[in-house]
Motif scaffolding. Sequence first.
Motif, PDB file in Angstrom:
ATOM      1  N   ALA A  17       0.823  -1.206   0.000  1.00 38.13           N
ATOM      2  CA  ALA A  17       0.000   0.000   0.000  1.00 38.13           C
ATOM      3  C   ALA A  17       0.863   1.264   0.000  1.00 38.13           C
ATOM      4  CB  ALA A  17      -0.941  -0.005   1.208  1.00 38.13           C
ATOM      5  N   GLN A  18       1.947   1.222   0.757  1.00 37.57           N
ATOM      6  CA  GLN A  18       2.841   2.382   0.819  1.00 37.57           C
ATOM      7  C   GLN A  18       3.646   2.545  -0.470  1.00 37.57           C
ATOM      8  OE1 GLN A  18       2.751   4.574   3.508  1.00 37.57           O
ATOM      9  NE2 GLN A  18       1.003   3.280   3.976  1.00 37.57           N
ATOM     10  N   SER A  19       3.774   1.485  -1.248  1.00 41.52           N
ATOM     11  CA  SER A  19       4.572   1.542  -2.470  1.00 41.52           C
ATOM     12  C   SER A  19       3.799   2.073  -3.671  1.00 41.52           C
ATOM     13  CB  SER A  19       5.132   0.153  -2.807  1.00 41.52           C
ATOM     14  OG  SER A  19       4.132  -0.683  -3.362  1.00 41.52           O
ATOM     15  N   ILE A  20       2.504   2.257  -3.541  1.00 40.29           N
ATOM     16  CA  ILE A  20       1.694   2.686  -4.685  1.00 40.29           C
ATOM     17  C   ILE A  20       1.962   4.142  -5.054  1.00 40.29           C
ATOM     18  CG2 ILE A  20      -0.652   3.025  -5.553  1.00 40.29           C
ATOM     19  CD1 ILE A  20      -1.467   0.607  -3.768  1.00 40.29           C
ATOM     20  N   LYS A  21       1.955   5.027  -4.081  1.00 39.12           N
ATOM     21  CA  LYS A  21       2.112   6.454  -4.367  1.00 39.12           C
ATOM     22  C   LYS A  21       3.425   6.784  -5.095  1.00 39.12           C
ATOM     23  CE  LYS A  21       1.531  11.026  -2.420  1.00 39.12           C
ATOM     24  NZ  LYS A  21       1.146  11.800  -1.263  1.00 39.12           N
ATOM     25  N   PRO A  22       4.563   6.203  -4.680  1.00 37.61           N
ATOM     26  CA  PRO A  22       5.812   6.522  -5.393  1.00 37.61           C
ATOM     27  C   PRO A  22       5.835   6.129  -6.870  1.00 37.61           C
ATOM     28  CG  PRO A  22       6.298   5.550  -3.265  1.00 37.61           C
ATOM     29  CD  PRO A  22       4.818   5.404  -3.493  1.00 37.61           C
ATOM     30  N   THR A  23       4.879   5.296  -7.314  1.00 35.88           N
ATOM     31  CA  THR A  23       4.837   4.939  -8.732  1.00 35.88           C
ATOM     32  C   THR A  23       4.370   6.108  -9.589  1.00 35.88           C
ATOM     33  OG1 THR A  23       2.539   4.143  -8.809  1.00 35.88           O
ATOM     34  CG2 THR A  23       4.243   2.546  -8.147  1.00 35.88           C
ATOM     35  N   GLU A  24       3.749   7.104  -8.945  1.00 36.01           N
ATOM     36  CA  GLU A  24       3.190   8.276  -9.635  1.00 36.01           C
ATOM     37  C   GLU A  24       2.326   7.838 -10.819  1.00 36.01           C
ATOM     38  OE1 GLU A  24       6.287  11.142 -10.409  1.00 36.01           O
ATOM     39  OE2 GLU A  24       6.857  11.192  -8.288  1.00 36.01           O
ATOM     40  N   GLY A  25       1.307   7.051 -10.492  1.00 38.23           N
ATOM     41  CA  GLY A  25       0.383   6.574 -11.521  1.00 38.23           C
ATOM     42  C   GLY A  25       0.993   5.517 -12.420  1.00 38.23           C
ATOM     43  N   PHE A  26       1.918   4.758 -11.890  1.00 39.49           N
ATOM     44  CA  PHE A  26       2.624   3.707 -12.612  1.00 39.49           C
ATOM     45  C   PHE A  26       3.411   4.253 -13.804  1.00 39.49           C
ATOM     46  CE2 PHE A  26      -0.895   1.629 -10.384  1.00 39.49           C
ATOM     47  CZ  PHE A  26      -0.178   0.721  -9.626  1.00 39.49           C
TER      48      PHE A  26
END
Length: 107
Positions: A17-26
């Motif tokens: 869950a915490q790793s989703i935001k750093p993808t910046e929309g994948f």
Amino acid sequence: MNWLILLGAGAVEVAWAQSIKPTEGFTRPFPTLVCLVLMFAAVFLLSLSMRTLPVGTAYVVFTGIGAAGAIVLGIAVHGDPVSAGRLTALGLIVGGVALAHATGVSA
């Protein structure tokens, strides 16, 4: 042993869950790869725990750990607001997970 695997799955879900935001929309390749690996690992561990644990119990505990972890890390790491409502929600989630564990099978 399956309860330990389930706890591990929940911990990996929190990381996912915490790793989703750093993808910046994948749009960022490496953070996206990390996110996808964590997602796969969380679901894989969840599926292993379901060998003997009831699906409903395992999923409730898994998502409860993820939700509680997201709230706690949001407050501790990201500066999310602390309010009576959020703390009450956290308490209800933890209580629900504990109840699901207490009334589940002891595999």
